[in-house]
Motif scaffolding. Sequence first.
Motif, short mmCIF file in Angstrom:
data_model
loop_
_atom_site.label_atom_id
_atom_site.label_comp_id
_atom_site.label_asym_id
_atom_site.label_seq_id
_atom_site.Cartn_x
_atom_site.Cartn_y
_atom_site.Cartn_z
N ASP A 1 -88.52 -118.29 -16.45
CA ASP A 1 -88.31 -117.14 -17.58
C ASP A 1 -87.37 -117.99 -18.43
N LEU B 1 -92.14 -118.72 -19.32
CA LEU B 1 -92.28 -117.40 -19.86
C LEU B 1 -91.46 -116.90 -20.77
N VAL C 1 -93.39 -112.19 -24.19
CA VAL C 1 -94.28 -111.36 -23.35
C VAL C 1 -93.73 -110.01 -23.14
N HIS D 1 -93.75 -107.71 -17.51
CA HIS D 1 -94.82 -108.32 -16.74
C HIS D 1 -94.76 -108.05 -15.10
N THR D 2 -95.83 -108.74 -14.37
CA THR D 2 -95.92 -108.22 -13.24
C THR D 2 -94.59 -108.65 -12.01
N ARG E 1 -100.90 -113.74 -12.44
CA ARG E 1 -100.68 -113.22 -13.85
C ARG E 1 -99.56 -113.90 -14.55
N LEU E 2 -98.49 -114.28 -13.90
CA LEU E 2 -97.41 -114.71 -14.50
C LEU E 2 -97.90 -116.07 -15.40
N VAL F 1 -99.81 -115.60 -18.41
CA VAL F 1 -99.32 -114.84 -19.69
C VAL F 1 -98.33 -115.90 -20.02
N SER F 2 -97.49 -116.66 -19.36
CA SER F 2 -96.95 -117.69 -19.99
C SER F 2 -97.47 -118.86 -20.65
#
Length: 292
Positions: free
Chosen positions: A181, A216, A220, A223-224, A270-271, A274-275
Motif C-alpha cells: 500500500d 496500491l 484506488v 478495496h477487497t 483483485r488487489l 487494481v494496483s
Amino acid sequence: MEVGVETAQPAGGPTVLRRLLGAQLRRLRERQGITREEAGYAIRASGSKMSRLELGRVGFKERDVADLLTLYGVTDDTDRDTLLGLAQDANSPGWWHRYGDVLPGWFETYVGLEEAAALVRTYEVQFIPGLLQTEEYARAVISLGNSASPPEEIEQRVSLRTTRQKLLTRGDAPRLWAVVDEAALRRPIGGRDVMRGQIQRLIEATKLPGVILQVLPFRVGGHTAEAGAFTILRFPESDLPDVVYVEQLTSALYLDRRDDVDAYMEAMERLCVVSAPPDNTAEILSRILQET
C-alpha cells in the motif's frame, strides 16, 4: 504484517514440517474413510495420539509414517518418498531455532513455512514486507514494537529478520509477489534517511528476477483487503495445501482450508488488478523517493 511485535514467548510450537505432514496424513486417512482409532492401531498408538500427530504436535517416526502410507493405499514410490522425506526433515531443527529466546512459537511456524515455500504472495498496508526491509528500517520497526527490550535483544531480532532475507538469493529461492500500500511507502518509519534508504532498496528489488512488486496507490480508495495485511504461501509439492498467514498483535492465524484460501486468493488477485502494474513500480518508487 511485518511489525516489530515478535515478543519473547516460549518457542516450541509445532514445526512447519510436522504441521504439513500431519495435515497431509489426515487428508489421506479421511479419503480412505479410516478412523483415527483404526489408524492408531496400525502404528500401535491411540486415537488421541493420532490426533496429536495430525496436528503436528508430536514428532513422527519414519516407520510409523511408512505404515500409515501403506494403510492409506499410497503405493507410488515418488509420493511415498516425498512424505517420508518430510518426516525425516521434521526431526531436523531449522536455522531459526538459534533465535528461540526471541522467536515466539506462532512466528516460528511462519519462518519454517516461508523457508519451505515456492511462492510467497503478500499484501502489506502499514510496513514494508520483512523480506525487503533494510537493516535500518527493520531496526526502527522492531524498536517500535519492543520499546522495553534491551538493545542486544533488538539486535537479535534484527538479525533474525535479515537472515530470513537470504532465502531470496539462494539457488532454489521462492518467488516473492508483494503488493504494498502507498501508505507504507510514505509513513516515515525511522526518519527521512531511513525511508530513503528503504525505498532505494525496493527499487533495487524490482530488478531481481524472482520478485514482483506492485504499489496500491491512494487513488484506488476502498478495496477487497479491508481486513488488513496477509500472506499466502504455496509449496513445491503439489499435494500440499496453500497456507494463509494472518498476523495479529500477539499471535497469528494459519488457514489451509480450501474455502478460506480461495477467499484470500480472490482478494489477492483483485488487489493485483487494481494496483499499478509491476512495470510501473520503479517509476512510482523513484517519484516517492524524490518527494521524501
